[in-house]
Motif scaffolding. Structure first.
Motif, PDB file in Angstrom:
ATOM      1  N   UNK A 179       3.938  -0.760   5.197  1.00 23.97           N
ATOM      2  CA  UNK A 179       2.549  -0.522   5.617  1.00 23.97           C
ATOM      3  C   UNK A 179       2.394  -0.571   7.137  1.00 23.97           C
ATOM      4  N   UNK A 180       2.916  -1.607   7.829  1.00 25.07           N
ATOM      5  CA  UNK A 180       2.815  -1.599   9.291  1.00 25.07           C
ATOM      6  C   UNK A 180       3.513  -0.397   9.925  1.00 25.07           C
ATOM      7  N   UNK A 181       4.658  -0.001   9.382  1.00 21.08           N
ATOM      8  CA  UNK A 181       5.373   1.166   9.926  1.00 21.08           C
ATOM      9  C   UNK A 181       4.514   2.417   9.836  1.00 21.08           C
ATOM     10  N   UNK A 231      -8.717   6.744   1.873  1.00 22.71           N
ATOM     11  CA  UNK A 231      -8.000   5.668   2.570  1.00 22.71           C
ATOM     12  C   UNK A 231      -7.414   6.183   3.880  1.00 22.71           C
ATOM     13  N   UNK A 232      -7.532   5.381   4.919  1.00 18.44           N
ATOM     14  CA  UNK A 232      -6.915   5.748   6.201  1.00 18.44           C
ATOM     15  C   UNK A 232      -5.408   5.594   6.123  1.00 18.44           C
ATOM     16  N   UNK A 233      -4.954   4.602   5.380  1.00 15.84           N
ATOM     17  CA  UNK A 233      -3.519   4.370   5.199  1.00 15.84           C
ATOM     18  C   UNK A 233      -3.337   3.519   3.958  1.00 15.84           C
ATOM     19  N   UNK A 234      -2.262   3.760   3.237  1.00 18.17           N
ATOM     20  CA  UNK A 234      -1.919   2.945   2.064  1.00 18.17           C
ATOM     21  C   UNK A 234      -0.512   2.401   2.250  1.00 18.17           C
ATOM     22  N   UNK A 247      -8.194  -6.518   6.369  1.00 15.87           N
ATOM     23  CA  UNK A 247      -9.102  -5.437   5.994  1.00 15.87           C
ATOM     24  C   UNK A 247      -8.732  -4.653   4.741  1.00 15.87           C
ATOM     25  N   UNK A 248      -7.517  -4.803   4.253  1.00 16.64           N
ATOM     26  CA  UNK A 248      -7.097  -3.932   3.157  1.00 16.64           C
ATOM     27  C   UNK A 248      -7.749  -4.316   1.838  1.00 16.64           C
ATOM     28  N   UNK A 249      -7.896  -3.320   0.987  1.00 15.45           N
ATOM     29  CA  UNK A 249      -8.394  -3.502  -0.372  1.00 15.45           C
ATOM     30  C   UNK A 249      -7.214  -3.445  -1.328  1.00 15.45           C
ATOM     31  N   UNK A 250      -7.277  -4.257  -2.358  1.00 17.74           N
ATOM     32  CA  UNK A 250      -6.254  -4.246  -3.404  1.00 17.74           C
ATOM     33  C   UNK A 250      -6.577  -3.111  -4.368  1.00 17.74           C
ATOM     34  N   UNK A 293      -6.362   0.653   3.498  1.00 14.36           N
ATOM     35  CA  UNK A 293      -7.423   0.393   4.467  1.00 14.36           C
ATOM     36  C   UNK A 293      -8.431   1.531   4.415  1.00 14.36           C
ATOM     37  N   UNK A 294      -9.691   1.180   4.216  1.00 15.19           N
ATOM     38  CA  UNK A 294     -10.807   2.124   4.267  1.00 15.19           C
ATOM     39  C   UNK A 294     -11.649   1.691   5.470  1.00 15.19           C
ATOM     40  N   UNK A 295     -11.612   2.483   6.539  1.00 10.04           N
ATOM     41  CA  UNK A 295     -12.155   2.041   7.826  1.00 10.04           C
ATOM     42  C   UNK A 295     -13.640   1.711   7.729  1.00 10.04           C
ATOM     43  N   UNK A 296     -14.427   2.597   7.139  1.00 10.53           N
ATOM     44  CA  UNK A 296     -15.868   2.357   7.063  1.00 10.53           C
ATOM     45  C   UNK A 296     -16.185   1.220   6.100  1.00 10.53           C
ATOM     46  N   UNK A 297     -15.571   1.241   4.920  1.00  9.15           N
ATOM     47  CA  UNK A 297     -15.844   0.205   3.923  1.00  9.15           C
ATOM     48  C   UNK A 297     -15.463  -1.180   4.432  1.00  9.15           C
ATOM     49  N   UNK A 298     -14.490  -1.238   5.316  1.00  5.35           N
ATOM     50  CA  UNK A 298     -14.062  -2.543   5.831  1.00  5.35           C
ATOM     51  C   UNK A 298     -15.123  -3.191   6.716  1.00  5.35           C
ATOM     52  N   UNK A 299     -16.146  -2.425   7.091  1.00  5.11           N
ATOM     53  CA  UNK A 299     -17.232  -2.988   7.911  1.00  5.11           C
ATOM     54  C   UNK A 299     -18.205  -3.840   7.090  1.00  5.11           C
TER      55      UNK A 299
END
Length: 546
Positions: free
Chosen positions: A164-166, A80-83, A232-235, A248-254
């Motif tokens: 999350x935004x922070x 994950x790029x960020x959680x 874009x986020x996954x649960x 957020x998974x950058x590649x998977x979000x494509x």
């Protein structure tokens, strides 16, 4: 240009002309086997993949197969790029994501609090984790102390919307490349900014970032980050259900969405790396798709959810088909054709279907007569029956069975509300206290087998291939069939040969379930136990009367 005059591709290692491609991604060339091995060690191993990201005006960015992909093949592993927490949730640890239980502190129930920023945490170890330290530092420096306290076990806290935004905004200095990757994702902010939620965020989130934490970001940037998360986020949920958050998974979000996708994903390890798995064979050049909604919802509910949460109108093959591949999962019976005064039953079984599935206001008309109803009647009816279903006591089967019987003249046997009831029943029979396999009557055991077969037939149409839904239902069916065989053999309703044949059928189901679920670590032990138990049953059957 004449093909004979085209330049040969260059070796990825030495840049000399090469004619050997990587066997995995087919995108990189090598001049020799030695350089292929060297390229693999030098980093291609982590980059090699059976897909590429493309862009078209019609689809935007999307993932496409660069070679044939086998059923069950792992397509992608990604960190994950960020959680971060969901917008509003019950108090949970900002580090590990575990749902928090209160403890007695100074004679009162409350949560353990971070000693610097006062956010609820599991304890000192989570307080000192890497994921929390940067946000904690900035909040302490700005003099902010969280005021989330224990009031009740059911209270949902809106304060979590800022975390999350922070975390993304702090990446601008901490990890500029990853910050850029995230900010390049689609946000659909223009579609969200006037919604009630984002009106609240303009006040709460923006004020927190700019006035409380005092980070130098514009309002639009802050809201864009929130919208990127929503789009874009996954649960992410842990197998035991104790942890739930967004990532957020950058590649998977494509990946593009499809209501009948060709992949499924799981999350592995404490870092929740995503593993993307092909549920069916995917041919070279095909889109690689995921679903952003629930497969067992009808089209009305799926499209409404996608519009609200992901800001697009789905026009996939399933959404286009008013019968949803013949399952009628979102349909009801025509009251005229199936009523007591119908035309001698000639049109028995006729369904009301949408006259335009892409228009939620379109009328619903009978397939066989001229009767129709307005779309709002479908919405009202759906919501009323959902409320009935949600009120049922699901600790036992009786109220669920009564629900199915009550609406059998209104709802198709595979209507999504009936399916939810049947899915619950398939879990209750054989697993709940008082209804374990050994405690089930023969009729209940037969009912469980029937339910599982119906659900598998539905899965073949809506979620074909090696999906988790199919894998779990196969396990339930296999267990019930094995118990049936045992009882029938013990009461001499089955010969030894017949018992062996049925147990082999159960083993085939178990082997398929194992192929589907073995990649999930929490399932390994359970699968091994089931294989051992069934093998012992086969051995016993083979050993009798030898």
């Amino acid at each position: 240009m004449d093909s004979s005059k085209r330049e040969m591709p260059a070796c990825d290692v030495c840049q000399r002309p090469a004619n050997q491609t990587c066997g995995g991604c087919k995108q990189v060339y090598y001049c020799s086997r030695a350089h292929q091995k060297q390229g693999w060690k030098d980093g291609h191993k982590t980059k090699c993949c059976p897909f590429k990201i493309q862009f078209t005006c019609a689809l935007g960015r999307h993932m496409i197969a660069t070679r044939d992909i086998r059923q069950g093949e792992i397509i992608l592993k990604e960190k994950p790029a960020v959680v971060g927490p969901r917008m509003a949730c019950k108090p949970h640890c900002l580090s590990c994501g575990k749902k928090l239980e209160p403890m007695t502190i100074e004679g009162k129930l409350d949560y353990y609090k971070c000693t610097k920023c006062y956010w609820p945490m599991c304890g000192p170890e989570c307080e000192q984790s890497d994921i929390h330290k940067h946000e904690c530092r900035i909040m302490k420096e700005r003099g902010y102390k969280c005021n989330v306290k224990y009031d009740s076990a059911e209270k949902t806290e809106a304060a979590y919307c800022v975390i999350a935004p922070l975390r993304v905004l702090l990446m601008k200095d901490l990890d500029p490349k990853q910050f850029e990757n995230i900010m390049n994702l689609e946000s659909h902010l223009e579609n969200r900014v006037q919604t009630q939620l984002y009106t609240v965020l303009k006040t709460n989130l923006v004020a927190f970032i700019k006035n409380v934490i005092r980070l130098p970001f514009e309002d639009d940037t802050i809201l864009q980050v929130a919208s990127i998360f929503d789009t874009n986020s996954f649960d992410v949920r842990s197998p035991d259900g104790l942890k739930r958050f967004r990532a957020i998974y950058v590649t998977a979000s494509m990946m593009n969405h499809n209501c009948r996708p060709n992949t499924r994903h799981i999350f592995l390890g404490n870092d929740y790396n995503m593993v993307l798995i092909a549920t069916v064979p995917i041919a070279k050049g095909e889109l690689i798709t995921a679903t952003y909604t629930q497969s067992l919802w009808g089209t009305l509910d799926r499209r409404k959810h996608l519009k609200q949460s992901k800001c697009f109108d789905c026009e996939c093959e399933r959404c286009r088909d008013p019968t949803e591949f013949g399952t009628y999962i979102g349909n009801i019976y025509c009251s005229l054709c199936n009523g007591p005064f119908s035309n001698n039953g000639l049109n028995k079984g006729a369904m009301l279907i949408s006259t335009n599935t892409f228009n939620e206001t379109a009328r619903w008309k009978c397939e066989k007569c001229d009767h129709y109803i307005q779309s709002r009647q479908m919405f009202w009816g759906n919501n009323a029956l959902k409320q009935d279903l949600n009120k049922l006591n699901k600790t036992g089967p009786q109220e669920l069975e009564d629900f199915i019987q009550k609406y059998n003249l209104t709802l198709h046997p595979t209507n999504h509300l009936i399916i939810q009831a049947k899915l619950a029943l398939a879990q209750i029979y054989g697993n709940y206290k008082g209804y374990t396999l050994a405690e089930l009557s023969d009729d209940m055991l037969k009912r469980k087998v029937e339910l599982c077969r119906e659900l598998l037939e539905l899965a073949d149409k809506l979620e074909p291939g090696w999906t988790r839904f199919r894998g779990t239902i196969l396990l339930e069916l296999q267990s019930a069939m094995s118990m049936q065989t045992k009882r029938e053999f013990e009461t001499q309703k089955l010969t030894k040969s017949g018992a062996q044949d049925q147990l082999m059928q159960s083993m085939a189901l178990l082997q398929e379930a194992t192929n589907i679920l073995r990649i999930e670590p929490h399932m390994i032990e359970a699968l091994e136990i089931k294989v051992k138990e069934l093998s012992n049953q086969l051995d016993d059957a083979n050993g009798i009367a030898e």
